[in-house]
Design an enzyme around this catalytic site. Structure first.
Site, mmCIF file in Angstrom:
data_model
loop_
_atom_site.group_PDB
_atom_site.id
_atom_site.type_symbol
_atom_site.label_atom_id
_atom_site.label_comp_id
_atom_site.label_asym_id
_atom_site.label_seq_id
_atom_site.Cartn_x
_atom_site.Cartn_y
_atom_site.Cartn_z
ATOM 1 N N GLY A 27 18.626 18.940 44.920
ATOM 2 C CA GLY A 27 17.250 18.677 44.322
ATOM 3 C C GLY A 27 16.949 17.191 44.164
ATOM 4 O O GLY A 27 17.676 16.399 44.892
ATOM 5 N N ALA A 29 17.021 15.115 42.219
ATOM 6 C CA ALA A 29 18.009 14.179 41.750
ATOM 7 C C ALA A 29 19.176 14.109 42.599
ATOM 8 O O ALA A 29 19.534 12.640 42.708
ATOM 9 C CB ALA A 29 18.498 14.753 40.265
ATOM 10 N N LYS A 51 24.968 24.243 46.673
ATOM 11 C CA LYS A 51 25.611 25.680 46.440
ATOM 12 C C LYS A 51 25.153 26.477 47.375
ATOM 13 O O LYS A 51 25.855 27.363 47.655
ATOM 14 C CB LYS A 51 24.981 25.782 45.125
ATOM 15 C CG LYS A 51 25.496 27.235 44.676
ATOM 16 C CD LYS A 51 25.081 27.614 43.150
ATOM 17 C CE LYS A 51 25.516 29.052 42.721
ATOM 18 N NZ LYS A 51 25.011 29.236 41.114
ATOM 19 N N THR A 59 13.706 22.228 42.804
ATOM 20 C CA THR A 59 12.561 21.217 43.088
ATOM 21 C C THR A 59 11.763 21.977 44.067
ATOM 22 O O THR A 59 10.535 21.775 44.009
ATOM 23 C CB THR A 59 13.229 19.966 43.939
ATOM 24 O OG1 THR A 59 14.234 19.317 43.114
ATOM 25 C CG2 THR A 59 12.241 19.135 44.583
ATOM 26 N N TRP A 61 10.085 24.590 44.186
ATOM 27 C CA TRP A 61 9.272 25.478 43.472
ATOM 28 C C TRP A 61 8.322 24.799 42.322
ATOM 29 O O TRP A 61 7.508 25.262 41.668
ATOM 30 C CB TRP A 61 10.046 26.538 42.487
ATOM 31 C CG TRP A 61 11.007 27.370 43.460
ATOM 32 C CD1 TRP A 61 12.305 27.209 43.504
ATOM 33 C CD2 TRP A 61 10.519 28.343 44.319
ATOM 34 N NE1 TRP A 61 12.522 28.030 44.467
ATOM 35 C CE2 TRP A 61 11.792 28.859 44.927
ATOM 36 C CE3 TRP A 61 9.292 28.770 44.485
ATOM 37 C CZ2 TRP A 61 11.702 30.037 46.037
ATOM 38 C CZ3 TRP A 61 9.177 29.986 45.612
ATOM 39 C CH2 TRP A 61 10.559 30.450 46.084
ATOM 40 N N GLN A 63 5.334 22.905 41.146
ATOM 41 C CA GLN A 63 3.946 23.166 41.779
ATOM 42 C C GLN A 63 3.206 21.782 41.270
ATOM 43 O O GLN A 63 2.326 21.208 41.936
ATOM 44 C CB GLN A 63 3.268 24.410 41.315
ATOM 45 C CG GLN A 63 3.910 25.647 41.855
ATOM 46 C CD GLN A 63 3.457 26.878 41.408
ATOM 47 O OE1 GLN A 63 2.596 26.833 40.211
ATOM 48 N NE2 GLN A 63 3.426 28.021 42.130
ATOM 49 N N GLU A 130 -2.207 17.678 32.784
ATOM 50 C CA GLU A 130 -1.312 18.888 32.538
ATOM 51 C C GLU A 130 -1.173 18.710 31.068
ATOM 52 O O GLU A 130 -1.582 17.714 30.354
ATOM 53 C CB GLU A 130 0.143 18.877 33.235
ATOM 54 C CG GLU A 130 -0.136 19.276 34.592
ATOM 55 C CD GLU A 130 1.290 19.548 35.365
ATOM 56 O OE1 GLU A 130 1.141 20.328 36.436
ATOM 57 O OE2 GLU A 130 2.305 19.393 34.805
ATOM 58 N N HIS A 251 7.936 28.222 30.337
ATOM 59 C CA HIS A 251 6.585 28.075 30.661
ATOM 60 C C HIS A 251 5.631 29.040 30.441
ATOM 61 O O HIS A 251 5.946 30.303 30.501
ATOM 62 C CB HIS A 251 6.536 27.922 32.267
ATOM 63 C CG HIS A 251 5.391 27.105 33.014
ATOM 64 N ND1 HIS A 251 4.309 27.859 32.912
ATOM 65 C CD2 HIS A 251 5.286 25.952 33.495
ATOM 66 C CE1 HIS A 251 3.329 26.721 33.571
ATOM 67 N NE2 HIS A 251 4.336 26.020 33.859
ATOM 68 N N ARG A 300 3.532 22.596 26.000
ATOM 69 C CA ARG A 300 3.886 23.842 26.513
ATOM 70 C C ARG A 300 4.731 24.764 25.352
ATOM 71 O O ARG A 300 4.550 25.975 25.229
ATOM 72 C CB ARG A 300 4.692 23.845 27.594
ATOM 73 C CG ARG A 300 4.401 23.359 29.060
ATOM 74 C CD ARG A 300 5.420 23.158 30.095
ATOM 75 N NE ARG A 300 4.640 22.760 31.278
ATOM 76 C CZ ARG A 300 5.481 22.434 32.291
ATOM 77 N NH1 ARG A 300 6.571 22.427 32.312
ATOM 78 N NH2 ARG A 300 4.752 22.268 33.346
ATOM 79 N N HIS A 361 11.923 28.383 31.729
ATOM 80 C CA HIS A 361 11.416 27.551 32.931
ATOM 81 C C HIS A 361 12.378 26.144 32.838
ATOM 82 O O HIS A 361 12.769 25.879 34.135
ATOM 83 C CB HIS A 361 10.012 27.004 32.549
ATOM 84 C CG HIS A 361 9.445 25.958 33.601
ATOM 85 N ND1 HIS A 361 9.303 26.457 34.813
ATOM 86 C CD2 HIS A 361 8.869 24.572 33.257
ATOM 87 C CE1 HIS A 361 8.853 25.480 35.716
ATOM 88 N NE2 HIS A 361 8.563 24.474 34.675
ATOM 89 N N ARG A 396 9.988 19.203 26.977
ATOM 90 C CA ARG A 396 9.619 18.398 28.148
ATOM 91 C C ARG A 396 8.209 18.158 28.132
ATOM 92 O O ARG A 396 7.485 18.993 28.126
ATOM 93 C CB ARG A 396 10.329 18.710 29.199
ATOM 94 C CG ARG A 396 9.822 18.307 30.674
ATOM 95 C CD ARG A 396 10.727 18.645 31.851
ATOM 96 N NE ARG A 396 10.235 20.095 32.027
ATOM 97 C CZ ARG A 396 9.325 20.375 32.867
ATOM 98 N NH1 ARG A 396 8.824 19.321 33.456
ATOM 99 N NH2 ARG A 396 9.002 21.358 33.066
ATOM 100 N N LEU A 402 10.447 15.783 37.691
ATOM 101 C CA LEU A 402 10.656 15.151 38.646
ATOM 102 C C LEU A 402 10.682 13.704 38.568
ATOM 103 O O LEU A 402 11.841 12.957 39.475
ATOM 104 C CB LEU A 402 9.593 15.722 39.687
ATOM 105 C CG LEU A 402 9.406 17.288 40.250
ATOM 106 C CD1 LEU A 402 8.268 17.202 41.142
ATOM 107 C CD2 LEU A 402 10.688 17.820 40.914
#
Length: 598
Positions: A27, A29, A51, A59, A61, A63, A130, A251, A300, A361, A396, A402
């Site tokens: 991803g 990271a 994997k 990553t 996904w 948005q 957000e 989420h 959230r 999430h 978070r 990200l």
């Protein structure tokens, strides 16, 4: 609680690969770590292990976008403040300061690498808001396809460097250590790689975990199928300290489809609420009005809890996100992916409210690291969702994930570049795990046919709403999953059993941490302890596995000066500025915070 395995039952490694640095996970990271490692040490041999395929992680996904103080009038100090508020008293301000001050340069660096962020007519980055942000600071790409674009740019850069070796379809099994306890490699199982099929070993002077999250322990999640907690489980088996696993963010707005209520759920980005969409019930009543000053853009945890309450009171399985007033042009320009996915399911956001429900999430906790990504096991680093750097606290802040991957991956590469330039050993310094013969009973593996049961009981008992009773029942069920004496099952060693064993390991550790924390804070909501308790619980829950396979769960109280001030000072030394150590035992504060052996 059950005794958990120290090693996955697996055959001896049949092949070995050597490198200077091994990065596990592809991803944001993992990819960023690899690129920065090559830049910092051009002569180093870097092996990237993933994997599945390079682009199969979480990553792609993502948005909403990447949060950073990039706009006019914004500042790292304001981003710092919003992050601390969302983290509900448990963020490490030093780590947050690193995140918000180094973050803007990392985002610009990503754009220079080729990531095509959305821009205004004058060329400036297009920024949105957000939940929990008081400024427009979310940089996005493709409207609502930020993760996909970021991943595309990073993978292109990795593929352009012939010195980076990539090993796909490789499930990491266990850490290899030398006699001094230093990480020197890992065992893997590779599918379809010719001479490297089956179980093998990779060795290096530094091992970096970037394996992502653990969303698949729940029945409904936005995480892809590969998110089975492999990195956290490996770290526990290796003796590493894991922190704050009880804080799993749900989420609020996953697309609710009656025929697909389990597994990975499509995400309806929080950025849609940032543009003005509203949460409503079936009668059109606003769900978040009067609940929080930010209403639909509350953090959230606040939104997910409120939605869960309303759904329980009304006896319904979903609510609605109403974006109709945004208009066709805005929906198609800003949210083309979401609009297309909804229309494919027979829901047109232009004319219909979108059915949504909370879904697992993001794991705010994980393998404990310092600000250079070092874990409590020498030579083992971690970054991204698998890690707990201290920036997320109890909840978070949206789109900080990200950014965390970018910032701390670069710091890990910088730290490794400063290590003595020793070459990797010719073979694993410790004894490779031999496991039990394939198909043997009692090999420490869990029956994969019970995976659905694990996800259902975790959702029911350790999901958005928790209590002592629900957690106790969940713990009992998890213990029974591993008792092959009862089931009589013969577990075949292989990817399905290894993944299931990892799921059970991280689920057991999460439940133990949630049982210990008898308060409601951030995304940990105890129905029987509904209030936040700063006097007793402003510290962290640490988890590790002892030599007998028992979970040791302890409470780490904040320093005395923080307890007296009621909040962690933003200046001064941080506990994470040094390499984290294993929990030393009970804090002596109260019965609730004593070390427990599970």
């Amino acid at each position: 609680m059950p005794v958990l395995p120290h090693r996955l039952g697996a055959p001896r490694p049949g092949w070995t690969r050597h490198a200077d640095i091994v990065v596990i996970g592809s991803g944001i990271a993992g990819l960023t770590t690899v690129l920065h490692a090559r830049a910092a040490s051009p002569d180093s041999r870097v092996l990237l292990v993933t994997k599945a395929l390079l682009d199969a992680g979480s990553t792609r996904w993502a948005q909403g976008g990447i949060a950073a103080a990039l706009g006019v009038g914004d500042s790292p100090a304001e981003h710092h403040r919003d992050t601390l508020v969302a983290g509900v008293g448990l963020c490490d301000p030093v780590a947050v300061d690193i995140l918000v001050t180094e973050g803007p340069a990392r985002v610009r660096e990503l754009a220079a690498l080729g990531a095509r962020f959305d821009r205004e007519p004058d060329g400036a980055l297009s920024l949105t808001r957000e939940g929990g942000h008081l400024r427009n600071r979310i940089a996005h790409a493709g409207g609502d396809a930020t993760g996909l674009e970021v991943e595309r740019a990073l993978i292109a850069a990795v593929r352009a460097d012939p010195s980076i070796e990539v090993l796909e379809h490789a499930l990491v099994l266990d850490l290899l250590t030398d006699r001094g306890g230093r990480a020197v490699g890992a065992t893997l199982h590779v599918l379809g790689e010719g001479s490297r099929d089956g179980v093998g070993a990779v060795t290096a002077r530094a091992i970096v975990l970037a394996t992502g999250g653990m969303g698949q322990i729940f029945a409904s999640t936005t995480n892809p199928a590969v998110s089975t907690g492999d990195g956290v489980a490996l770290a526990l088996r290796a003796g590493a300290v894991v922190t704050d696993l009880e804080f799993v963010q749900f989420h609020p707005t996953a697309l609710w489809l009656p025929e697909h209520e389990s597994g990975q759920q499509p995400l309806v980005s929080e950025a849609m609420r940032g543009e003005g969409a509203l949460l409503v019930d079936a009668a059109g009543r606003r769900v978040m009005a009067g609940v929080h000053p930010l209403a639909d853009l509350a953090p959230r945890d606040v939104v997910a809890k409120r939605m869960s309450r309303v759904m329980a009171e009304q006896g319904v399985r979903h609510l609605f996100l109403d974006a109709r007033h945004l208009g066709t042009e805005t929906l198609l320009r800003r949210f083309p992916t979401i609009t297309a996915r909804c229309r494919a399911a027979g829901i047109d956001p232009v004319t219909m409210p979108i059915p949504v429900a909370p879904a697992a999430h993001y794991a705010s906790g994980g393998v404990r690291t310092d600000v250079w990504g070092r874990t409590s096991v020498p030579g083992l680093y971690a970054c991204g969702e698998v890690a707990c750097t201290g920036v997320h606290g109890a909840n978070r802040l949206a789109s900080n994930s990200l950014l965390e991957g970018l910032v701390f991956a670069a710091r890990i590469a910088e730290h490794i570049a400063g290590l003595p330039g020793v070459r990797p050993v010719d073979g694993p310094g410790g004894t490779p795990p031999t496991g039990e013969p394939t198909g043997a009973r009692g090999s420490g593996l869990t029956d994969p046919t019970e995976r659905g049961d694990l996800a259902r009981v975790m959702t029911d008992g350790a999901g958005v709403l928790r209590s002592a009773e629900s957690l106790r029942a969940t713990s009992k069920m998890l213990a029974g999953l591993g008792d092959l004496r009862v089931s009589g099952a013969t577990v075949q060693a292989g990817p399905a059993a290894w993944e299931m064993t990892n799921l059970r390991t991280v689920a057991t550790a999460l439940v133990a941490a949630a049982e210990l924390r008898t308060e409601t804070r951030g995304c940990h909501w105890r129905e029987d302890f509904g209030a936040r308790d700063d006097e007793h619980w402003r510290g962290h829950v640490l988890t590790r596995l002892d030599q007998e396979g028992k979970l040791i769960v302890t409470y780490e109280a904040p320093p005395a000066e923080e307890r007296s001030n009621g909040a962690r000072a933003a200046q001064g030394p941080s506990a994470r500025s040094q390499a984290p150590s294993a929990p030393s035992g009970p804090s002596g504060r109260s019965a609730a915070s004593q070390a427990r052996s599970a």
